[in-house]
Design a protein around this motif. Structure first.
Motif, PDB file in Angstrom:
ATOM      1  N   UNK A 107     -41.532  -7.901   3.288  1.00 58.48           N
ATOM      2  CA  UNK A 107     -41.296  -6.636   2.567  1.00 58.48           C
ATOM      3  C   UNK A 107     -42.518  -6.095   1.833  1.00 58.48           C
ATOM      4  N   UNK A 108     -43.411  -6.963   1.365  1.00 55.67           N
ATOM      5  CA  UNK A 108     -44.554  -6.509   0.573  1.00 55.67           C
ATOM      6  C   UNK A 108     -45.489  -5.626   1.403  1.00 55.67           C
ATOM      7  N   UNK A 109     -45.719  -4.404   0.931  1.00 55.48           N
ATOM      8  CA  UNK A 109     -46.630  -3.488   1.605  1.00 55.48           C
ATOM      9  C   UNK A 109     -46.097  -2.917   2.901  1.00 55.48           C
ATOM     10  N   UNK A 110     -44.827  -3.151   3.179  1.00 57.42           N
ATOM     11  CA  UNK A 110     -44.276  -2.782   4.484  1.00 57.42           C
ATOM     12  C   UNK A 110     -44.222  -1.271   4.690  1.00 57.42           C
ATOM     13  N   UNK A 111     -43.658  -0.533   3.715  1.00 59.94           N
ATOM     14  CA  UNK A 111     -43.445   0.896   3.924  1.00 59.94           C
ATOM     15  C   UNK A 111     -44.768   1.656   4.007  1.00 59.94           C
ATOM     16  N   UNK A 112     -45.755   1.243   3.221  1.00 61.12           N
ATOM     17  CA  UNK A 112     -47.053   1.897   3.310  1.00 61.12           C
ATOM     18  C   UNK A 112     -47.689   1.700   4.676  1.00 61.12           C
ATOM     19  N   UNK A 113     -47.600   0.464   5.203  1.00 59.31           N
ATOM     20  CA  UNK A 113     -48.159   0.197   6.524  1.00 59.31           C
ATOM     21  C   UNK A 113     -47.399   0.964   7.601  1.00 59.31           C
ATOM     22  N   UNK A 114     -46.077   1.057   7.441  1.00 61.55           N
ATOM     23  CA  UNK A 114     -45.276   1.780   8.425  1.00 61.55           C
ATOM     24  C   UNK A 114     -45.602   3.270   8.406  1.00 61.55           C
ATOM     25  N   UNK A 115     -45.813   3.816   7.216  1.00 60.35           N
ATOM     26  CA  UNK A 115     -46.163   5.233   7.118  1.00 60.35           C
ATOM     27  C   UNK A 115     -47.485   5.519   7.823  1.00 60.35           C
ATOM     28  N   UNK A 116     -48.468   4.670   7.568  1.00 57.04           N
ATOM     29  CA  UNK A 116     -49.785   4.855   8.200  1.00 57.04           C
ATOM     30  C   UNK A 116     -49.678   4.745   9.719  1.00 57.04           C
ATOM     31  N   UNK A 117     -48.927   3.755  10.180  1.00 60.80           N
ATOM     32  CA  UNK A 117     -48.749   3.592  11.621  1.00 60.80           C
ATOM     33  C   UNK A 117     -47.990   4.779  12.217  1.00 60.80           C
ATOM     34  N   UNK A 118     -46.939   5.227  11.522  1.00 58.00           N
ATOM     35  CA  UNK A 118     -46.139   6.330  12.035  1.00 58.00           C
ATOM     36  C   UNK A 118     -46.946   7.594  12.234  1.00 58.00           C
ATOM     37  N   UNK A 119     -47.811   7.900  11.278  1.00 58.86           N
ATOM     38  CA  UNK A 119     -48.659   9.085  11.414  1.00 58.86           C
ATOM     39  C   UNK A 119     -49.646   8.938  12.563  1.00 58.86           C
ATOM     40  N   UNK A 120     -50.085   7.724  12.780  1.00 58.90           N
ATOM     41  CA  UNK A 120     -51.021   7.471  13.879  1.00 58.90           C
ATOM     42  C   UNK A 120     -50.329   7.631  15.233  1.00 58.90           C
ATOM     43  N   UNK A 121     -49.067   7.218  15.306  1.00 59.33           N
ATOM     44  CA  UNK A 121     -48.340   7.266  16.573  1.00 59.33           C
ATOM     45  C   UNK A 121     -47.801   8.665  16.867  1.00 59.33           C
ATOM     46  N   UNK A 122     -47.187   9.292  15.847  1.00 61.65           N
ATOM     47  CA  UNK A 122     -46.489  10.550  16.113  1.00 61.65           C
ATOM     48  C   UNK A 122     -47.207  11.794  15.588  1.00 61.65           C
ATOM     49  N   UNK A 123     -48.072  11.634  14.586  1.00 62.47           N
ATOM     50  CA  UNK A 123     -48.763  12.759  13.953  1.00 62.47           C
ATOM     51  C   UNK A 123     -47.772  13.811  13.459  1.00 62.47           C
ATOM     52  N   UNK A 124     -46.614  13.343  13.030  1.00 65.88           N
ATOM     53  CA  UNK A 124     -45.559  14.234  12.550  1.00 65.88           C
ATOM     54  C   UNK A 124     -44.970  13.609  11.295  1.00 65.88           C
ATOM     55  N   UNK A 125     -45.389  14.115  10.115  1.00 65.08           N
ATOM     56  CA  UNK A 125     -44.975  13.515   8.852  1.00 65.08           C
ATOM     57  C   UNK A 125     -43.462  13.555   8.661  1.00 65.08           C
ATOM     58  N   UNK A 126     -42.813  14.636   9.071  1.00 65.11           N
ATOM     59  CA  UNK A 126     -41.368  14.739   8.934  1.00 65.11           C
ATOM     60  C   UNK A 126     -40.648  13.686   9.753  1.00 65.11           C
TER      61      UNK A 126
END
Length: 298
Positions: A107-126
């Motif tokens: 759980x530690x640092x999970x959401x921040x890492x997921x956010x960074x990865x998500x933007x890299x994969x989809x380039x769609x913040x929403x």
């Protein structure tokens, strides 16, 4: 973007990263080879490196053409450079690999890492925000059932080693079979709830201990005081000197029979016979009772 997923059998958050990628519209690519084939492939490129590293490399190579591979971070013992920086070290040693992205396995640092990865994969913040909301319930350690401490007509021994190693069927399956054939019942440390193990590790005298050190210490502490446990089998992977050193230090502190076992994907463990004899000398096995579980303070 095609993303591979190197999720181990020891994942603390099983399914989290696969679900997150799917919510982003990217079906995760999984290894295409079985464990034995992956190990053989990894050994061809890195014959002198630890078993776990060879397995990881073989699985990555078997994914074929992917843009990136997610590598959940292993808990490292002191001095274990591979576990601390597996993506960087593999990229330096093997040319032509896809981008290797280290991601948290807790759980530690999970959401921040997921956010960074998500933007890299989809380039769609929403879309990333929606994906995070959907997978948030999977972002906590599941409450694992406590393993039974005894089994009828068997003598109990604790099997202590890194989660990422003991959870591998290539290691655990033949080892369980060998123990069972000798009349031993192994309680494997990777099956203990991680939260309970880390709580017990708070007793460590070394405040700067790594996560891997704390997991090993916590498992030994949790099982060491149990009367049903008659001995300790400490396991390290072949060519993994850091883990071998860590478990050796723990073995030296035990007052019950111990054995240091180095595994390399083998199915035969001749050294277990003498260990069995030391463990069972004067011991009496008994049938399990409902109270025989690994509970803190039992």
């Amino acid at each position: 973007m095609r993303v591979g997923l190197l999720e181990t059998h020891a994942a603390r958050l099983p399914g989290y990263w696969a679900a997150f990628l799917k919510e982003l519209g990217s079906e995760p690519v999984l290894p295409a080879l079985d464990d034995t084939e992956a190990l053989t492939l990894g050994r061809e490129s890195l014959p002198n490196e630890p078993l776990g590293v060879q397995l990881a490399l073989g699985r990555i190579l078997s994914m074929g053409r992917v843009d990136a591979v997610l590598v959940p971070q292993w808990p490292a013992v002191t001095g274990d450079a591979w576990s601390e920086a597996l993506p960087d070290l593999l990229a330096r040693r093997i040319s032509g690999l896809p981008a290797l992205i280290g991601v948290p396995d807790g759980p530690d640092g999970l959401e921040g890492a997921a956010t960074e990865l998500g933007l890299r994969v989809s380039q769609n913040a929403g879309r990333v925000r929606l994906a995070l909301e959907k997978v948030r319930p999977m972002a906590q350690d599941p409450r694992a059932a406590q393993p039974a401490l005894t089994r009828a007509s068997r003598t109990t021994v604790a099997v202590i080693g890194p989660r990422a190693l003991l959870s591998e069927p290539l290691v655990a399956t033949p080892l369980r079979a060998a123990l069972d054939e000798l009349g031993l019942y192994g309680v494997f440390s990777h099956e203990l709830p991680v939260a309970d193990v880390l709580k017990r590790a708070e007793r460590m005298e070394q405040p700067r201990a790594t996560t891997g050190d704390r997991e090993l210490f916590g498992a030994v502490s949790l099982l060491g005081g149990k009367g049903a446990v008659k001995g300790f089998l400490f396991v390290s992977g072949a060519r993994d000197g850091s883990t071998a050193t860590a478990v050796s230090r723990l073995a030296e502190r035990q007052h019950k029979p111990t054995l240091l076992l180095n595994v390399d994907g083998q199915t035969d463990f001749p050294e277990l016979t003498a260990f069995r004899d030391r463990v069972t000398l004067g011991g009496v096995t008994r049938a399990p009772s409902p109270a025989d579980s690994v509970e803190d303070g039992a």
